[in-house]
Scaffold this motif. Structure first.
Motif, PDB file in Angstrom:
ATOM      1  N   TYR A 167     -90.152  32.294   8.351  1.00 13.55           N
ATOM      2  CA  TYR A 167     -89.149  32.226   7.284  1.00 13.55           C
ATOM      3  C   TYR A 167     -87.749  31.966   7.830  1.00 13.55           C
ATOM      4  O   TYR A 167     -86.793  31.903   7.065  1.00 13.55           O
ATOM      5  CB  TYR A 167     -89.140  33.533   6.487  1.00 13.55           C
ATOM      6  CG  TYR A 167     -90.356  33.700   5.603  1.00 13.55           C
ATOM      7  CD1 TYR A 167     -91.483  34.374   6.071  1.00 13.55           C
ATOM      8  CD2 TYR A 167     -90.386  33.180   4.317  1.00 13.55           C
ATOM      9  CE1 TYR A 167     -92.601  34.524   5.274  1.00 13.55           C
ATOM     10  CE2 TYR A 167     -91.506  33.327   3.513  1.00 13.55           C
ATOM     11  CZ  TYR A 167     -92.614  34.000   4.001  1.00 13.55           C
ATOM     12  OH  TYR A 167     -93.722  34.148   3.214  1.00 13.55           O
TER      13      TYR A 167
ATOM     14  N   CYS B 230     -83.465  42.654   7.933  1.00 16.81           N
ATOM     15  CA  CYS B 230     -82.954  41.464   7.241  1.00 16.81           C
ATOM     16  C   CYS B 230     -82.137  41.911   6.041  1.00 16.81           C
ATOM     17  O   CYS B 230     -82.273  43.044   5.555  1.00 16.81           O
ATOM     18  CB  CYS B 230     -84.077  40.533   6.812  1.00 16.81           C
ATOM     19  SG  CYS B 230     -85.221  41.235   5.600  1.00 16.81           S
TER      20      CYS B 230
ATOM     21  N   ARG C 247     -80.248  40.104   2.292  1.00 13.76           N
ATOM     22  CA  ARG C 247     -80.112  38.956   1.397  1.00 13.76           C
ATOM     23  C   ARG C 247     -78.758  39.040   0.725  1.00 13.76           C
ATOM     24  O   ARG C 247     -78.363  40.101   0.218  1.00 13.76           O
ATOM     25  CB  ARG C 247     -81.231  38.965   0.373  1.00 13.76           C
ATOM     26  CG  ARG C 247     -81.222  37.808  -0.602  1.00 13.76           C
ATOM     27  CD  ARG C 247     -82.517  37.764  -1.362  1.00 13.76           C
ATOM     28  NE  ARG C 247     -82.527  36.683  -2.343  1.00 13.76           N
ATOM     29  CZ  ARG C 247     -83.608  36.270  -2.979  1.00 13.76           C
ATOM     30  NH1 ARG C 247     -84.774  36.865  -2.728  1.00 13.76           N
ATOM     31  NH2 ARG C 247     -83.546  35.290  -3.843  1.00 13.76           N
TER      32      ARG C 247
ATOM     33  N   VAL D 246     -80.236  34.471   3.585  1.00 15.25           N
ATOM     34  CA  VAL D 246     -80.863  35.611   4.255  1.00 15.25           C
ATOM     35  C   VAL D 246     -80.504  35.543   5.729  1.00 15.25           C
ATOM     36  O   VAL D 246     -80.510  34.462   6.333  1.00 15.25           O
ATOM     37  CB  VAL D 246     -82.396  35.583   4.088  1.00 15.25           C
ATOM     38  CG1 VAL D 246     -83.083  36.542   5.055  1.00 15.25           C
ATOM     39  CG2 VAL D 246     -82.791  35.910   2.656  1.00 15.25           C
TER      40      VAL D 246
ATOM     41  N   CYS E   5     -86.101  40.117   1.187  1.00 17.53           N
ATOM     42  CA  CYS E   5     -86.217  39.302   2.398  1.00 17.53           C
ATOM     43  C   CYS E   5     -87.354  39.850   3.261  1.00 17.53           C
ATOM     44  O   CYS E   5     -87.748  41.008   3.118  1.00 17.53           O
ATOM     45  CB  CYS E   5     -84.904  39.305   3.178  1.00 17.53           C
ATOM     46  SG  CYS E   5     -84.327  40.937   3.710  1.00 17.53           S
TER      47      CYS E   5
ATOM     48  N   THR F   3     -85.040  32.509   1.457  1.00 16.96           N
ATOM     49  CA  THR F   3     -85.280  33.601   0.521  1.00 16.96           C
ATOM     50  C   THR F   3     -86.736  33.593   0.067  1.00 16.96           C
ATOM     51  O   THR F   3     -87.432  32.595   0.195  1.00 16.96           O
ATOM     52  CB  THR F   3     -84.367  33.479  -0.697  1.00 16.96           C
ATOM     53  OG1 THR F   3     -84.620  32.213  -1.333  1.00 16.96           O
ATOM     54  CG2 THR F   3     -82.902  33.549  -0.302  1.00 16.96           C
TER      55      THR F   3
END
Length: 126
Positions: free
Chosen positions: A112, A49, A51, A32, A105, A100
């Motif tokens: 994170y 974001c 992924r 991510v 995401c 992830t």
């Protein structure tokens, strides 16, 4: 992991810029990348974001329909296309590698994320 942003600069309101985030490598096969920004005197905020495994994306309400995040997986590069820029988009933009989650995401929670680039300045004049 080293992330290097580029593409920032000075643009007039209504203009466009494309930011790039080049990664030396990613920690996980399913990675991510998020974009965050910090304006002077303000807290850092999440912008978008993406992924890698399924191309899922998320955007802050303030940039939806104006910004587009995309990837060049073969070259470990993530882009942020910014259109219809506004003076309030002025900030230092950071790309970050993140972890992830079960689905997609999370763009707006720094907990994170763990590998930050050095940032690139975007200035939008009115």
């Amino acid at each position: 992991v080293q992330l290097v942003e580029s593409g920032g600069g000075l643009v007039q309101a209504g203009g466009s810029l494309r930011l790039s985030c080049a990664a030396s490598a990613f920690t996980f096969d399913d990675w991510v990348v998020g974009w965050f920004r910090q304006a002077p005197g303000k807290e850092r905020e999440g912008v978008s974001c993406i992924r890698s495994s399924d191309g899922s994306t998320n955007y802050a309400d303030s940039v939806t329909s104006r910004f587009t995040i995309s990837t060049d997986n073969a070259n470990n590069t993530v882009y942020l296309q910014m259109n219809s820029l506004k003076p309030e988009d002025t900030a230092v933009y950071y790309c970050v590698e993140g972890t992830t989650v079960l689905d997609g995401c999370i763009y707006d929670n720094e907990s994170y994320y763990f590998s930050w680039g050095q940032g690139t300045q975007v200035t939008v004049s009115s």
